[in-house]
Each structure stands twice: as C-alpha cells, then as structure tokens.
Design a protein around this motif. Sequence first.
Motif, PDB file in Angstrom:
ATOM      1  N   ALA A   1     -40.895  17.406 -25.794  1.00  0.00           N
ATOM      2  CA  ALA A   1     -40.812  18.366 -24.865  1.00  0.00           C
ATOM      3  C   ALA A   1     -40.241  18.018 -23.624  1.00  0.00           C
ATOM      4  O   ALA A   1     -39.245  18.460 -23.045  1.00  0.00           O
ATOM      5  CB  ALA A   1     -42.098  18.959 -24.293  1.00  0.00           C
ATOM      6  N   ALA A   2     -40.403  16.709 -23.132  1.00  0.00           N
ATOM      7  CA  ALA A   2     -39.683  16.193 -21.962  1.00  0.00           C
ATOM      8  C   ALA A   2     -38.298  16.042 -22.273  1.00  0.00           C
ATOM      9  O   ALA A   2     -37.370  16.087 -21.417  1.00  0.00           O
ATOM     10  CB  ALA A   2     -40.260  14.921 -21.517  1.00  0.00           C
TER      11      ALA A   2
ATOM     12  N   ASP B   1     -36.519  18.050 -24.459  1.00  0.00           N
ATOM     13  CA  ASP B   1     -35.816  18.966 -24.414  1.00  0.00           C
ATOM     14  C   ASP B   1     -35.554  19.386 -22.973  1.00  0.00           C
ATOM     15  O   ASP B   1     -34.480  20.086 -22.613  1.00  0.00           O
ATOM     16  CB  ASP B   1     -36.875  20.215 -25.041  1.00  0.00           C
ATOM     17  CG  ASP B   1     -36.802  20.207 -26.407  1.00  0.00           C
ATOM     18  OD1 ASP B   1     -36.014  19.374 -26.936  1.00  0.00           O
ATOM     19  OD2 ASP B   1     -37.844  20.437 -27.161  1.00  0.00           O
ATOM     20  N   ARG B   2     -36.449  19.232 -21.964  1.00  0.00           N
ATOM     21  CA  ARG B   2     -36.158  19.588 -20.480  1.00  0.00           C
ATOM     22  C   ARG B   2     -34.951  18.614 -20.101  1.00  0.00           C
ATOM     23  O   ARG B   2     -34.194  19.417 -19.374  1.00  0.00           O
ATOM     24  CB  ARG B   2     -37.369  19.507 -19.653  1.00  0.00           C
ATOM     25  CG  ARG B   2     -38.356  20.235 -20.030  1.00  0.00           C
ATOM     26  CD  ARG B   2     -39.577  20.151 -18.986  1.00  0.00           C
ATOM     27  NE  ARG B   2     -40.213  18.856 -19.127  1.00  0.00           N
ATOM     28  CZ  ARG B   2     -41.299  18.688 -19.666  1.00  0.00           C
ATOM     29  NH1 ARG B   2     -41.902  19.589 -20.666  1.00  0.00           N
ATOM     30  NH2 ARG B   2     -41.902  17.444 -19.503  1.00  0.00           N
ATOM     31  N   ARG B   3     -35.001  17.739 -20.530  1.00  0.00           N
ATOM     32  CA  ARG B   3     -34.027  16.686 -20.066  1.00  0.00           C
ATOM     33  C   ARG B   3     -32.631  17.014 -20.587  1.00  0.00           C
ATOM     34  O   ARG B   3     -31.568  16.722 -20.068  1.00  0.00           O
ATOM     35  CB  ARG B   3     -34.230  15.332 -20.386  1.00  0.00           C
ATOM     36  CG  ARG B   3     -33.520  14.081 -19.687  1.00  0.00           C
ATOM     37  CD  ARG B   3     -34.004  12.783 -20.364  1.00  0.00           C
ATOM     38  NE  ARG B   3     -35.593  12.438 -20.238  1.00  0.00           N
ATOM     39  CZ  ARG B   3     -36.136  12.398 -21.171  1.00  0.00           C
ATOM     40  NH1 ARG B   3     -35.834  12.530 -22.565  1.00  0.00           N
ATOM     41  NH2 ARG B   3     -37.601  12.133 -20.864  1.00  0.00           N
ATOM     42  N   GLY B   4     -32.616  17.604 -21.721  1.00  0.00           N
ATOM     43  CA  GLY B   4     -31.307  17.745 -22.584  1.00  0.00           C
ATOM     44  C   GLY B   4     -30.893  16.536 -23.278  1.00  0.00           C
ATOM     45  O   GLY B   4     -29.633  16.469 -23.603  1.00  0.00           O
TER      46      GLY B   4
ATOM     47  N   GLN C   1     -32.806  13.346 -25.982  1.00  0.00           N
ATOM     48  CA  GLN C   1     -34.233  12.521 -26.395  1.00  0.00           C
ATOM     49  C   GLN C   1     -33.750  11.176 -25.979  1.00  0.00           C
ATOM     50  O   GLN C   1     -32.997  10.486 -26.056  1.00  0.00           O
ATOM     51  CB  GLN C   1     -34.249  12.773 -27.776  1.00  0.00           C
ATOM     52  CG  GLN C   1     -34.814  14.274 -28.388  1.00  0.00           C
ATOM     53  CD  GLN C   1     -35.894  14.569 -27.755  1.00  0.00           C
ATOM     54  OE1 GLN C   1     -36.749  13.826 -27.067  1.00  0.00           O
ATOM     55  NE2 GLN C   1     -35.961  15.830 -27.685  1.00  0.00           N
TER      56      GLN C   1
ATOM     57  N   ARG D   1     -28.002   9.875 -16.542  1.00  0.00           N
ATOM     58  CA  ARG D   1     -26.989  10.966 -16.457  1.00  0.00           C
ATOM     59  C   ARG D   1     -25.801  10.892 -17.076  1.00  0.00           C
ATOM     60  O   ARG D   1     -25.321  11.575 -17.567  1.00  0.00           O
ATOM     61  CB  ARG D   1     -27.192  11.701 -15.118  1.00  0.00           C
ATOM     62  CG  ARG D   1     -28.395  12.248 -14.676  1.00  0.00           C
ATOM     63  CD  ARG D   1     -28.269  12.715 -13.199  1.00  0.00           C
ATOM     64  NE  ARG D   1     -29.465  13.154 -12.686  1.00  0.00           N
ATOM     65  CZ  ARG D   1     -29.580  13.960 -11.547  1.00  0.00           C
ATOM     66  NH1 ARG D   1     -28.336  14.090 -10.545  1.00  0.00           N
ATOM     67  NH2 ARG D   1     -30.822  14.332 -11.056  1.00  0.00           N
TER      68      ARG D   1
ATOM     69  N   ARG E   1     -25.908  10.569 -20.942  1.00  0.00           N
ATOM     70  CA  ARG E   1     -26.011  12.129 -21.477  1.00  0.00           C
ATOM     71  C   ARG E   1     -24.631  12.672 -21.364  1.00  0.00           C
ATOM     72  O   ARG E   1     -24.230  13.208 -22.696  1.00  0.00           O
ATOM     73  CB  ARG E   1     -26.859  12.892 -20.397  1.00  0.00           C
ATOM     74  CG  ARG E   1     -27.093  14.314 -21.106  1.00  0.00           C
ATOM     75  CD  ARG E   1     -28.071  15.060 -20.414  1.00  0.00           C
ATOM     76  NE  ARG E   1     -28.321  16.508 -20.797  1.00  0.00           N
ATOM     77  CZ  ARG E   1     -27.360  17.352 -20.177  1.00  0.00           C
ATOM     78  NH1 ARG E   1     -26.665  17.060 -19.301  1.00  0.00           N
ATOM     79  NH2 ARG E   1     -27.590  18.759 -20.674  1.00  0.00           N
TER      80      ARG E   1
END
Length: 260
Positions: free
Chosen positions: A188-189, A191-194, A196, A239, A242
């Motif tokens: 879930a964390a 998913d929020r972060r965009g 894994q 960041r 990602r």
Amino acid sequence: MRDPLAEPSDLIRSVSRALRVLESVGRAPRGLTVKQIARRCELTVATTYHLVRTLAYEGYVIRREDGTYIVGMEIADRYRELVTAFRGPAPVGESLRRAAMETGYSHFLGRFVGGQVAITATAEGPRSPYLEDLVPGFDEGAHATALGKALLATLTPDQRLRYLREYGMRPFTTATLTTADAFEADLAAGDRRGMQLELGQFRQGVACAAVLVTPDKDLERRLVLACALPAGEMMTSARVVRAKLLTVARSVADAVAAEN
C-alpha cells in the motif's frame, strides 16, 4: 517439491526419472557416481545406469575419468535459449543495457512464469552491489524484492495470500517482511509512492526499486522493471530513481508493443 496430486495420468516415468537424475547431478558440482545418483533418486543401479548413459549420449551429463558424472554443455545451451526467450525483443535488452550504463545501476525485468514471479532479463551496472542470485530464471523471494512486490501488487489480496502461502516468506535478512499483514501494508505504501521499494530485505545494505511496465489482464503478460543500488543511495535519491525507472519503463513498453 512435486505435488503428487498434480501428477498427470499419462506421465512418462522414464522421462521423469531422467529429469530427477539430471537435477541430482546438477546439485552436486563435484560429481556423483552412478550408485550415488541411484541412492539420491531412489532408483535401482541398473535403471540409473541406463538413464545416465542416455543423458551422456545426448550431452546433458559428462562422465569424468574418476567415474563421476557432472552436467554437460547441453545444459548451458538450453539456458542461453531460455535467457533469449525471456528477454524478448532486442530493443528491450538495449533499453536495459543503456539504463545500466547511464545510471550505473543494475536493471532487471520480471514477470509471472507458470504463475510464479521470475526475473526474465538483467543488465549489470558498475555502481550496484553484485547480486549473484538475481539472474534470468530466478524465482524465489518475491516478498523480499521490489520486483516481486511490483508483480504481486497486480494481484487481488486473496491471490496474493495464496501466493505467499504457497511459496512462503523466507527471512533473507532481519529486515525481510514475514507476515502477510506487514506485506500488504508495504505494498500500500508502494502504491502511494508510485514505486515499490525494499531496503535491505533481500540483501543487507542493498536496496531495490520497481515500477510496472505493462499491465495486462493476462497474468503472464504483466511486466515490471526494477533496479538495485546501495541502500544509502536509495535513501537520498528515491525520487530520481523513480523518474529514471519510469522513463526506462516507457522505453521497454514501447519495444514490447512494437514487437506485438
């Protein structure tokens, strides 16, 4: 471990036994005698002798001067074919190699193979710690790698739970998540972060990040991209990691789409 309940009614015993012999020899780099193979495979010496002779003739095992058998070069040929099939179109491999060269981080592609999370392509980068296990065909530790998490995140909660129950949650390090509840919270964390993440969950001091490349209704067409780097660098550059992963993911998705 083979499931006896899943054994097909038309199983060809001789083929099954030959594969068991090959697996036993492969797990013994110093080689095994025919008697040792027979004992490990729970076969008669006579049956084992015939199977080994056939495998040697086909090049899958080699008899050494001391009478022991080791795996033959035909195994390497089959592995190269597996890697080529897994990697997919040539532009996919080029995208991975370019990403590894530009970032210095090792990059990986993964997907479901036979319902199990597996690495299908790799490109090593000089700034990433060497991870000898993470090669095409590696299908363990999905709960402890970002690549595995990214794929498991595409399943329903019930599907994930069944997967974790079937393949287990081995503690690779003290940081490995070993309960389904902790794993769900971690996804879930992500998913929020965009993206894994895992920090030291598979190897101490190593971090991995992963994003989805191609979502698909077909389980085995889902593809994810991951990179590995020192855990300290992930803490300060998440960041940036990602953003670069998403750029490479688009390149890989375009290559896959062009091939299809």
